[in-house]
Design a protein around this motif. Sequence first.
Motif, short mmCIF file in Angstrom:
data_model
loop_
_atom_site.label_atom_id
_atom_site.label_comp_id
_atom_site.label_asym_id
_atom_site.label_seq_id
_atom_site.Cartn_x
_atom_site.Cartn_y
_atom_site.Cartn_z
N ASN A 68 -7.04 11.47 -7.47
CA ASN A 68 -5.94 10.92 -8.25
C ASN A 68 -4.68 10.97 -7.40
O ASN A 68 -4.25 12.06 -6.97
CB ASN A 68 -5.73 11.73 -9.54
CG ASN A 68 -6.90 11.58 -10.49
OD1 ASN A 68 -7.18 10.49 -10.97
ND2 ASN A 68 -7.60 12.68 -10.76
N PHE A 69 -4.14 9.80 -7.09
CA PHE A 69 -2.92 9.67 -6.29
C PHE A 69 -3.07 10.31 -4.91
O PHE A 69 -2.11 10.84 -4.35
CB PHE A 69 -1.72 10.28 -7.03
CG PHE A 69 -1.54 9.77 -8.42
CD1 PHE A 69 -1.38 8.42 -8.66
CD2 PHE A 69 -1.56 10.63 -9.51
CE1 PHE A 69 -1.22 7.92 -9.95
CE2 PHE A 69 -1.42 10.15 -10.80
CZ PHE A 69 -1.25 8.79 -11.02
N LYS A 78 -3.09 15.11 -13.09
CA LYS A 78 -2.91 13.68 -12.87
C LYS A 78 -1.82 13.13 -13.78
O LYS A 78 -0.90 12.42 -13.33
CB LYS A 78 -4.23 12.96 -13.13
CG LYS A 78 -4.14 11.44 -13.17
CD LYS A 78 -5.48 10.84 -13.58
CE LYS A 78 -5.38 9.33 -13.79
NZ LYS A 78 -6.68 8.77 -14.23
N ARG A 82 2.01 11.81 -12.72
CA ARG A 82 2.47 10.46 -13.06
C ARG A 82 3.84 10.51 -13.73
O ARG A 82 4.70 9.67 -13.49
CB ARG A 82 1.46 9.76 -13.97
CG ARG A 82 1.89 8.32 -14.32
CD ARG A 82 0.95 7.66 -15.29
NE ARG A 82 -0.32 7.32 -14.69
CZ ARG A 82 -1.48 7.91 -14.98
NH1 ARG A 82 -1.50 8.90 -15.86
NH2 ARG A 82 -2.59 7.54 -14.40
N CYS A 125 3.50 9.78 -4.14
CA CYS A 125 4.29 9.03 -5.13
C CYS A 125 4.02 7.53 -5.07
O CYS A 125 4.01 6.85 -6.10
CB CYS A 125 5.78 9.29 -4.93
SG CYS A 125 6.26 11.03 -5.09
N ILE A 128 1.47 5.65 -7.36
CA ILE A 128 1.69 5.43 -8.79
C ILE A 128 2.11 3.98 -8.98
O ILE A 128 3.20 3.58 -8.58
CB ILE A 128 2.79 6.38 -9.34
CG1 ILE A 128 2.38 7.84 -9.09
CG2 ILE A 128 3.01 6.13 -10.82
CD1 ILE A 128 3.43 8.83 -9.54
N TRP A 129 1.25 3.21 -9.56
CA TRP A 129 1.50 1.78 -9.68
C TRP A 129 2.35 1.45 -10.90
O TRP A 129 2.27 2.11 -11.94
CB TRP A 129 0.17 1.03 -9.79
CG TRP A 129 -0.58 1.00 -8.50
CD1 TRP A 129 -0.24 1.62 -7.33
CD2 TRP A 129 -1.81 0.34 -8.26
NE1 TRP A 129 -1.16 1.38 -6.37
CE2 TRP A 129 -2.14 0.61 -6.89
CE3 TRP A 129 -2.67 -0.44 -9.02
CZ2 TRP A 129 -3.29 0.09 -6.31
CZ3 TRP A 129 -3.82 -0.95 -8.44
CH2 TRP A 129 -4.12 -0.69 -7.10
#
Length: 433
Positions: A68-69, A78, A82, A125, A128-129
């Motif tokens: 995750n990321f 996660k 975010r 960072c 994160i879309w």
Amino acid sequence: MSSNNSQRTDCSQTRILIITTDKNILDQLEQVQYNEKSDRQNSTQKKSKPKVNDLICVVCGSPANGYNFGAIACESCKAFFRRNARKDPKSLHCVEKGDCKITPFTRRFCSSCRLTKCLNNGMQCDRIWTIEQKAEKRRQIEENKKLAMNSNVQSNEEKLPSTSCLDDLSMDTNILFTDFTEFLLPQAQLNANDLQRIETISDSYQRRIEFAAREGLPWDPSIPTKTFIQVLNSHSVHVMRLLSFFKQIPEFNQLDVNDRVTLIKYNLNTLLGINCALWYKKETHELIEDDADVPSNMQFYQILHGYKTCLESRKIFLSLLHLASYDRKIIQLILIILLLTKGFSITNPSDEQIFNDGTSVDQLHNYYTELLWKYMETMHGYAKAVNLFSELLAHITSWQIIHEEMRNNILRTLSPDDTNELLPIMKSILRVS
């Protein structure tokens, strides 16, 4: 990256390198090549995929499902990342000294230390879309699926070369064809076991130097080399370190012992150059695998192989170097796949041996090839994965041809006295008779 491993007398024949996990195609073609072994192969049971431990969150230590990321993280961390990734950790304020212990029970107590630990452990960072980026990603996935469906309805005749093309290539019935197009279709991404396996491989590669040192090296890597024979013998250090990496792959150790020897004998020497891409020092332009080593002596390189060959090999090496800097784990997986490749020496296959259990080698080769594809698609997207996969095939095929030429140059240069001074491991790797 699989090819024929049978003995042939005509070394000038062309060979095609393709990849597949389509068992039907493999069964039909192996039946042509190994009629006398078909009964035994049909009765061989497939090995189950290796079992690995569950993933652990790098932030709090609780069970995780995957990346995750940019890091292995649980669902809680996660979601936390975010929400808070773009905040300054100092703005969140730690009431202690900024070193709070983050566990599944304390992770909610200090957001500042939790965010700092997320960042320190590789969560990024920029992964994160935004809503717009997510929508674009979904659109691309749908387009890729449509393209895959369109290509999948083509007949086998459209996928494979025509009969006339095969005649032009002067191929015989001993050539084993496989089809790698299945890997280029969007498929299920990496699961937890796959992710853990890739991390284990990466860790094993990092430990190779330590493990090889424990077993003992045939050459002291801190001693400078002056003669051509010393340069060749110094390569035994890189051989032993690479072997220590492969010895940590449990499935490789389960193969037939004679088959392992054959794979090492015919494949390992060519892998040395690919392996260099993982430890080449770009700052100093030196080949040095460990800080305690002296840089590799390259003074004989152009004299022995000539300007043209050196220029071609440098071009391929720079491409591999770029790929290694882009994603090291791709090269690490490639090393395993190529070690497990039958008939890797495509320009001189006549003296290669038949495997005692070729089916097990094929199954393991296909497992790691599929793992590589899934990793590239998961980490870099379908379109980028297709480009990377195609580039790898082209570079590795070219490297095979050039490296076989280099080996022949070395053998022509060695005198009987030089051969006697070669270390046993180098005689085996160079296949000195």
